[in-house]
Design a protein around this motif. Structure first.
Motif, PDB file in Angstrom:
ATOM      1  N   THR A 356     -21.291  66.317  62.169  1.00 23.54           N
ATOM      2  CA  THR A 356     -20.674  66.022  60.872  1.00 23.54           C
ATOM      3  C   THR A 356     -19.272  65.443  61.021  1.00 23.54           C
ATOM      4  O   THR A 356     -18.673  65.027  60.035  1.00 23.54           O
ATOM      5  CB  THR A 356     -20.636  67.289  59.992  1.00 23.54           C
ATOM      6  OG1 THR A 356     -20.072  68.380  60.723  1.00 23.54           O
ATOM      7  CG2 THR A 356     -22.030  67.657  59.517  1.00 23.54           C
ATOM      8  N   CYS A 361     -23.555  60.693  56.522  1.00 22.77           N
ATOM      9  CA  CYS A 361     -24.835  60.129  56.085  1.00 22.77           C
ATOM     10  C   CYS A 361     -25.925  60.455  57.110  1.00 22.77           C
ATOM     11  O   CYS A 361     -25.848  60.004  58.262  1.00 22.77           O
ATOM     12  CB  CYS A 361     -24.732  58.614  55.931  1.00 22.77           C
ATOM     13  SG  CYS A 361     -23.550  58.100  54.665  1.00 22.77           S
ATOM     14  N   PHE A 362     -26.923  61.233  56.679  1.00 26.47           N
ATOM     15  CA  PHE A 362     -27.946  61.708  57.610  1.00 26.47           C
ATOM     16  C   PHE A 362     -29.364  61.479  57.085  1.00 26.47           C
ATOM     17  O   PHE A 362     -29.611  61.547  55.882  1.00 26.47           O
ATOM     18  CB  PHE A 362     -27.785  63.215  57.862  1.00 26.47           C
ATOM     19  CG  PHE A 362     -26.569  63.569  58.666  1.00 26.47           C
ATOM     20  CD1 PHE A 362     -26.644  63.680  60.047  1.00 26.47           C
ATOM     21  CD2 PHE A 362     -25.338  63.793  58.045  1.00 26.47           C
ATOM     22  CE1 PHE A 362     -25.530  64.013  60.799  1.00 26.47           C
ATOM     23  CE2 PHE A 362     -24.213  64.122  58.785  1.00 26.47           C
ATOM     24  CZ  PHE A 362     -24.312  64.228  60.168  1.00 26.47           C
ATOM     25  N   VAL A 364     -32.849  63.480  58.210  1.00 24.75           N
ATOM     26  CA  VAL A 364     -33.317  64.558  59.075  1.00 24.75           C
ATOM     27  C   VAL A 364     -34.819  64.463  59.251  1.00 24.75           C
ATOM     28  O   VAL A 364     -35.561  64.170  58.308  1.00 24.75           O
ATOM     29  CB  VAL A 364     -32.914  65.959  58.550  1.00 24.75           C
ATOM     30  CG1 VAL A 364     -31.411  66.111  58.558  1.00 24.75           C
ATOM     31  CG2 VAL A 364     -33.468  66.230  57.157  1.00 24.75           C
ATOM     32  N   THR A 375     -37.260  70.597  58.864  1.00 22.88           N
ATOM     33  CA  THR A 375     -36.300  69.738  58.163  1.00 22.88           C
ATOM     34  C   THR A 375     -35.613  70.472  57.016  1.00 22.88           C
ATOM     35  O   THR A 375     -34.443  70.192  56.716  1.00 22.88           O
ATOM     36  CB  THR A 375     -37.000  68.482  57.607  1.00 22.88           C
ATOM     37  OG1 THR A 375     -38.180  68.863  56.910  1.00 22.88           O
ATOM     38  CG2 THR A 375     -37.342  67.503  58.706  1.00 22.88           C
ATOM     39  N   TYR A 379     -31.728  70.269  56.335  1.00 23.18           N
ATOM     40  CA  TYR A 379     -31.278  69.758  55.034  1.00 23.18           C
ATOM     41  C   TYR A 379     -30.330  70.754  54.366  1.00 23.18           C
ATOM     42  O   TYR A 379     -29.262  70.374  53.869  1.00 23.18           O
ATOM     43  CB  TYR A 379     -32.489  69.497  54.137  1.00 23.18           C
ATOM     44  CG  TYR A 379     -32.124  69.040  52.742  1.00 23.18           C
ATOM     45  CD1 TYR A 379     -31.784  67.713  52.498  1.00 23.18           C
ATOM     46  CD2 TYR A 379     -32.111  69.944  51.673  1.00 23.18           C
ATOM     47  CE1 TYR A 379     -31.440  67.283  51.222  1.00 23.18           C
ATOM     48  CE2 TYR A 379     -31.769  69.524  50.394  1.00 23.18           C
ATOM     49  CZ  TYR A 379     -31.428  68.197  50.177  1.00 23.18           C
ATOM     50  OH  TYR A 379     -31.074  67.793  48.910  1.00 23.18           O
ATOM     51  N   LEU A 382     -26.910  70.888  56.170  1.00 26.46           N
ATOM     52  CA  LEU A 382     -26.104  69.681  55.975  1.00 26.46           C
ATOM     53  C   LEU A 382     -25.585  69.562  54.546  1.00 26.46           C
ATOM     54  O   LEU A 382     -24.416  69.203  54.332  1.00 26.46           O
ATOM     55  CB  LEU A 382     -26.916  68.435  56.349  1.00 26.46           C
ATOM     56  CG  LEU A 382     -27.074  68.190  57.859  1.00 26.46           C
ATOM     57  CD1 LEU A 382     -28.137  67.144  58.130  1.00 26.46           C
ATOM     58  CD2 LEU A 382     -25.741  67.767  58.483  1.00 26.46           C
ATOM     59  N   THR A 383     -26.435  69.852  53.574  1.00 23.06           N
ATOM     60  CA  THR A 383     -25.973  69.752  52.183  1.00 23.06           C
ATOM     61  C   THR A 383     -24.923  70.825  51.880  1.00 23.06           C
ATOM     62  O   THR A 383     -24.001  70.582  51.096  1.00 23.06           O
ATOM     63  CB  THR A 383     -27.155  69.865  51.200  1.00 23.06           C
ATOM     64  OG1 THR A 383     -27.928  71.023  51.509  1.00 23.06           O
ATOM     65  CG2 THR A 383     -28.035  68.625  51.271  1.00 23.06           C
ATOM     66  N   GLN A 387     -22.818  66.999  53.051  1.00 17.04           N
ATOM     67  CA  GLN A 387     -23.288  65.743  53.625  1.00 17.04           C
ATOM     68  C   GLN A 387     -24.391  65.113  52.762  1.00 17.04           C
ATOM     69  O   GLN A 387     -25.128  65.812  52.065  1.00 17.04           O
ATOM     70  CB  GLN A 387     -23.844  65.983  55.028  1.00 17.04           C
ATOM     71  CG  GLN A 387     -22.922  66.758  55.949  1.00 17.04           C
ATOM     72  CD  GLN A 387     -21.629  66.036  56.244  1.00 17.04           C
ATOM     73  OE1 GLN A 387     -21.617  64.938  56.791  1.00 17.04           O
ATOM     74  NE2 GLN A 387     -20.514  66.647  55.882  1.00 17.04           N
ATOM     75  N   ASN A 388     -24.491  63.787  52.839  1.00 18.58           N
ATOM     76  CA  ASN A 388     -25.604  63.069  52.210  1.00 18.58           C
ATOM     77  C   ASN A 388     -26.803  63.145  53.143  1.00 18.58           C
ATOM     78  O   ASN A 388     -26.687  62.807  54.321  1.00 18.58           O
ATOM     79  CB  ASN A 388     -25.229  61.597  51.971  1.00 18.58           C
ATOM     80  CG  ASN A 388     -24.035  61.473  51.049  1.00 18.58           C
ATOM     81  OD1 ASN A 388     -24.022  62.071  49.980  1.00 18.58           O
ATOM     82  ND2 ASN A 388     -23.029  60.713  51.472  1.00 18.58           N
ATOM     83  N   CYS A 389     -27.932  63.570  52.620  1.00 21.00           N
ATOM     84  CA  CYS A 389     -29.047  63.881  53.511  1.00 21.00           C
ATOM     85  C   CYS A 389     -30.388  63.469  52.898  1.00 21.00           C
ATOM     86  O   CYS A 389     -30.696  63.807  51.755  1.00 21.00           O
ATOM     87  CB  CYS A 389     -29.033  65.384  53.804  1.00 21.00           C
ATOM     88  SG  CYS A 389     -30.160  65.873  55.097  1.00 21.00           S
ATOM     89  N   THR A 390     -31.192  62.736  53.694  1.00 20.61           N
ATOM     90  CA  THR A 390     -32.556  62.356  53.303  1.00 20.61           C
ATOM     91  C   THR A 390     -33.530  63.031  54.264  1.00 20.61           C
ATOM     92  O   THR A 390     -33.301  63.031  55.476  1.00 20.61           O
ATOM     93  CB  THR A 390     -32.732  60.827  53.383  1.00 20.61           C
ATOM     94  OG1 THR A 390     -31.773  60.210  52.521  1.00 20.61           O
ATOM     95  CG2 THR A 390     -34.132  60.415  52.975  1.00 20.61           C
TER      96      THR A 390
END
Length: 442
Positions: A356, A361-362, A364, A375, A379, A382-383, A387-390
């Motif tokens: 981080t 921008c991630f 996963v 995942t 997720y 990270l959130t 963080q921005n996470c897809t």
């Protein structure tokens, strides 16, 4: 036995797990005629960096026209990567033949009611059989796990023992303190065999120094030998150093990251020590050419430029920290997308603390491994860090998604697991071939 059968037969021994200890290996090697006793081995252990140090040693010796074997793990794309000789991976045919030979002896062990060797022990035996068959001048041997109970530690009298670093990893197997982990790694140290260590943690260095003293082994602390960097870029580094009174000027390497400077120094110190002991003869320009040729796939490997597509197998805290520092040195002004996947038995919180710092921008995903970290856990972590996470569970789909949005970024960085990096590397190479083929057709 064909190539796939050889690998599948080896894989059947996965069920015996990864049990440390040399009892099974001693019996197997005895049945094989102890090929390891006829090989000149440089034995390399460590938490991080050992693969790169092995690569530098291998390329430097190969460039001086020696016949050199290299044994490493794990592989990224094909099983044959684990065993190299004279610049080429072991051929499918040689792998079949050597595996068949080893498994005949394993069958004898089983018939006599002995414990079965593990998968790693069998692969290690295959490597020794292969290198002996080809009469290798030198073998660069990477420890698989730990040191003292690792199957590679069957080697009783190596030319040198190298310990590249000590940090927290595989704590369930090696111990929950730095001192315990260091003691495991120091298990490769043999009576009177020189030790080269590149260990920055003082408590670990003390354990190694004590073991070297107890075994009457000359100890060289690579962290004490200075070097000066004159040029650095995404193409590599140029440095000068002085080792045991010998000047090395304009040494060029292509592997990126400050940790690679200490890795090449560790390799150079080892080579210079062996040269002083008249165990090797090296010609300076060839040595330089070998070091410059050295590339460790999957370790800050730049696959494409504009935007950069980079692979890094950072899978523990120190590896993640080295990655973050390398990005800071060379790509701090770039917009970065990280595609990450990890294994659940890693200290993923500490790894994420480093990742981080690289970007917010991630994407996963999940490595193709039974020990994959889900995942939803990544997720959530990270959130929670803002963080921005897809989330895209399948790595191939995660790759396609990253490709579809890569023009929005200057760097796409894949990291967190060597299993993930290996899969993405295969996809990238296939994509590259398809692009070449389509442009040829046009």
């Amino acid at each position: 036995m064909n190539h796939e059968t050889a690998i599948n037969k080896i894989k059947t021994f996965e069920r015996f797990g990864s049990r440390l200890g040399l009892e099974r290996m001693r019996i197997l090697m005895e049945l094989l005629g102890n090929p390891q006793k006829d090989l000149n081995v440089i034995h390399v252990a460590g938490t991080n960096g050992k693969g790169s140090v092995c690569r530098y040693l291998y390329e430097a010796l190969s460039a001086n026209d020696y016949k050199v074997g290299l044994y490493t793990s794990p592989f990224l794309e094909v099983f044959n990567e684990r065993i190299e000789y004279n610049g080429a991976l072991i051929s499918d045919e040689e792998l079949e033949q050597c595996t068949d030979h080893v498994l005949q002896k394993v069958q004898l062990m089983l018939e006599q009611g002995m414990d079965s060797p593990t998968e790693f022990e069998i692969v290690t035996a295959v490597a020794f059989v292969y290198f002996k068959k080809l009469q290798a001048d030198y073998v660069v041997l990477e420890v698989g796990l730990g040191g003292i109970g690792d199957s590679t530690n069957i080697v009783e009298n190596p030319l040198a023992c190298v310990i590249t670093s000590i940090s927290y990893d595989h704590m369930d197997r090696l111990g929950d303190t730095i001192e315990k982990i260091a003691a495991e790694k120091a298990g490769i140290i043999k009576q009177g065999v020189p030790v080269i260590m590149n260990v920055t943690r003082r408590e670990a260095a003390k354990v190694i120094a004590r073991k070297a003293y107890e075994t009457n082994a000359v100890l060289v602390d690579a962290t004490k030998i200075k070097y000066k960097v004159f040029e650095q870029s995404m193409e590599g580094y140029t440095l000068d150093t002085r080792i045991f009174g010998t000047e090395y000027t304009d040494v060029q390497i292509r592997m990126i990251g400050e940790h690679q400077l200490s890795n090449v120094m560790t390799a150079l110190i080892t080579l210079e020590l062996l040269r002083k002991q008249q165990k090797i003869k090296v010609e300076r320009s060839r040595l330089y050419a070998g070091l410059k040729r050295a590339i460790q796939i999957g370790r800050f490997e730049v696959m494409e430029k504009n935007p950069y597509i980079i692979l890094d197998g950072a899978h523990n805290e120190d590896g993640a920290k080295a990655l973050a520092e390398t990005v800071k040195s060379f790509l701090s002004d770039k917009k970065i997308l990280m595609v990450i996947g990890m294994l659940e038995d890693k200290d993923y919180n500490k790894i994420l603390d480093q990742f981080t710092q690289v970007t917010d921008c991630f994407v996963v995903t999940e490595p193709n491994n039974p020990r994959k970290l889900k995942t939803e856990i990544l997720y959530k972590l990270l959130t929670e860090r803002g963080q921005n996470c897809t989330v895209i569970e399948d790595p191939a789909e995660a790759y396609q998604y990253a490709e579809s949005i890569k023009e929005q970024y200057e760097v796409v960085l894949y990291a967190g697991s060597l299993y993930l990096v290996g899969q993405i590397r295969r996809i990238l190479r296939d994509d590259g071939r398809k692009r070449i083929e389509s442009s040829t057709v046009l």
